[in-house]
Design a protein around this motif. Sequence first.
Motif, short mmCIF file in Angstrom:
data_model
loop_
_atom_site.label_atom_id
_atom_site.label_comp_id
_atom_site.label_asym_id
_atom_site.label_seq_id
_atom_site.Cartn_x
_atom_site.Cartn_y
_atom_site.Cartn_z
N GLU A 74 0.81 -1.21 0.00
CA GLU A 74 0.00 0.00 0.00
C GLU A 74 0.85 1.27 0.00
N ILE A 75 1.98 1.23 0.70
CA ILE A 75 2.86 2.40 0.71
C ILE A 75 3.45 2.61 -0.68
N SER A 76 3.90 1.52 -1.33
CA SER A 76 4.44 1.62 -2.69
C SER A 76 3.39 2.17 -3.64
N LYS A 77 2.16 1.69 -3.49
CA LYS A 77 1.04 2.16 -4.34
C LYS A 77 0.78 3.64 -4.12
N TYR A 78 0.79 4.07 -2.85
CA TYR A 78 0.53 5.47 -2.52
C TYR A 78 1.61 6.38 -3.12
N ILE A 79 2.87 5.96 -2.97
CA ILE A 79 4.00 6.76 -3.48
C ILE A 79 3.92 6.89 -4.99
N LYS A 80 3.59 5.78 -5.66
CA LYS A 80 3.50 5.79 -7.12
C LYS A 80 2.33 6.65 -7.60
N GLU A 81 1.16 6.47 -6.99
CA GLU A 81 -0.03 7.20 -7.43
C GLU A 81 0.09 8.70 -7.18
N ASN A 82 0.80 9.08 -6.12
CA ASN A 82 0.94 10.49 -5.77
C ASN A 82 2.25 11.09 -6.26
N ASP A 83 3.04 10.30 -6.99
CA ASP A 83 4.29 10.76 -7.59
C ASP A 83 5.18 11.46 -6.56
N VAL A 84 5.35 10.79 -5.42
CA VAL A 84 6.21 11.33 -4.36
C VAL A 84 7.66 10.98 -4.68
N LYS A 85 8.51 11.99 -4.79
CA LYS A 85 9.93 11.79 -5.10
C LYS A 85 10.67 11.55 -3.79
N LEU A 86 11.08 10.29 -3.59
CA LEU A 86 11.70 9.90 -2.33
C LEU A 86 13.20 9.67 -2.47
N LEU A 87 13.90 9.89 -1.38
CA LEU A 87 15.29 9.46 -1.26
C LEU A 87 15.24 8.09 -0.60
N GLY A 88 15.65 7.07 -1.31
CA GLY A 88 15.62 5.72 -0.74
C GLY A 88 14.21 5.24 -0.49
N GLU A 89 13.95 4.79 0.73
CA GLU A 89 12.65 4.26 1.12
C GLU A 89 12.25 4.85 2.47
N PRO A 90 10.93 4.85 2.77
CA PRO A 90 10.50 5.31 4.10
C PRO A 90 11.13 4.46 5.19
N LEU A 91 11.55 5.10 6.27
CA LEU A 91 12.17 4.38 7.39
C LEU A 91 11.23 4.38 8.58
N PRO A 92 10.93 3.21 9.16
CA PRO A 92 10.00 3.15 10.30
C PRO A 92 10.51 3.97 11.48
N GLU A 93 9.59 4.68 12.12
CA GLU A 93 9.95 5.41 13.34
C GLU A 93 10.05 4.43 14.50
N PRO A 94 10.84 4.76 15.53
CA PRO A 94 11.08 3.82 16.64
C PRO A 94 9.83 3.40 17.40
N ASN A 95 8.74 4.19 17.35
CA ASN A 95 7.57 3.86 18.18
C ASN A 95 6.86 2.58 17.76
N GLN A 96 7.27 1.96 16.62
CA GLN A 96 6.65 0.71 16.20
C GLN A 96 6.89 -0.41 17.21
N ALA A 97 7.92 -0.27 18.02
CA ALA A 97 8.25 -1.32 19.00
C ALA A 97 7.19 -1.42 20.10
N ASP A 98 6.34 -0.39 20.25
CA ASP A 98 5.34 -0.37 21.32
C ASP A 98 4.03 -1.05 20.95
N ILE A 99 3.95 -1.65 19.77
CA ILE A 99 2.70 -2.28 19.31
C ILE A 99 2.39 -3.52 20.15
N ASP A 100 1.13 -3.65 20.56
CA ASP A 100 0.65 -4.83 21.29
C ASP A 100 -0.03 -5.75 20.28
N TRP A 101 0.74 -6.67 19.71
CA TRP A 101 0.21 -7.53 18.66
C TRP A 101 -0.85 -8.49 19.17
#
Length: 440
Positions: A74-101
């Motif tokens: 979905e992120i790849s689709k969003y970037i392509k459809e909105n023609d977002v010019k990125l350097l490399g790839e999106p990097l996850p923020e550290p707060n992902q470690a707090d997820i209660d799966w």
Amino acid sequence: MNITLNQTDSTNAQLKVVLEEADYAPKVDQQVKEYSKKAQIKGFRPGKVPAGLVKKMYGKSILVEEINKLLQAEISKYIKENDVKLLGEPLPEPNQADIDWDNQKEFEFTYAVGLLPEINLPLDKSVEGYSIEVDQKTIDEAYENIKRQFGKTVNPETSEEGDFISGELKQVDGEFQAKTLIPTNRVVEGKDKFVGVKEGDVIRFDIRKTFGDDNAALAHVTGLSKEVVADLNGEFEFTVDKINRTEAAELNQELFDKLFGKDEVKTEEEFDAKIRETIKENYERESDNLLYRNIIDTLVDNVNVELPTDFFKRWIKVTNEKITDEQIEENFDKYVRELKWSMIKNKVVEENELKVSNEEVVNSTKEKMLAQFNMPEIPEELVESMNNYANQYLQQDNGRNYINEYEQLLAEKVLAKLKEQMTVVEKTITAEDFKNMSFE
């Protein structure tokens, strides 16, 4: 599902993705069913493991895997459809470690994003190119090299300058001793000691003076590393075992066929013309390579662009696990230049709709293989084998060879287009001057 991109400054943004249970649950349930069909658990027949048990045992890992797949798609689709010019790839923020799966039903993921601005190509800049005049000295050197390369090795009784002398090298006041081959043309001082010698003769010499205090030459003669020979000095004795001499090849049909293919060249006049043509083509290719380097340097030096520096350094660190912060800082200017050239290249491709076909990739690969085997063309009986060999090579390493060949051909098209668009100031120089130029 909700995806938003919030720009924090001119070169940085935060990408946020919110997933609800309805976004991922169907995919998770489908995977649980697939696991149920394949799982082998004691007490249950294959394909009869209850979905509830599978979910209990593997549910969390299935959930994490499916959500990661969904995010990537979905992120790849969003970037392509909105023609977002990125350097490399999106990097996850550290707060992902707090997820209660185990208990969460709704998930929020945030990513740091580096944005690349539009650039203007400074095509009005001129670049220096070279037209190379092939002089007779260069032709004569080519003839000497060819005759030597295709010559026959003989073993005369007495040595002459230019011969290779094999034998045993022994340190007079030391333990070093080894069989070796001494090229007389590498001898700097006392060359007369190595000329006129025969099998069984013993030559005594100061090794450092003889080879001009050149550690590279000493390493070649002794077989030791440059670091070790740095401390090597003193008197040595060399016992001659055999003289090796290369007799120049004759200009005959056998040599013509080896160089240019059967019956492509039949006379010395045709051979000379072909040699001159080949040398000219080689220098034109080298001249183009230098021109292309000048084009790259000129454009990179004159493209003014604001980059997400902190994000760029973080992205380098994430994608190169073994690299240190110190190494990134030390080489950061180089990384920036590579990034700017990548931006320039992408803009030229986009503006000129440059493409590389599969046929071009395959043909280029086969041409390189022919050059590697020194074959001017593919014999009819080897066409199918060569095609299969090329295809196998391109598929190796998960298609990495194909990608590398594609990228190289695309870069060549970019440079050819830039050569058309920029002003090339051509300077005529001799082949000798061109060889003496520094390409550092």
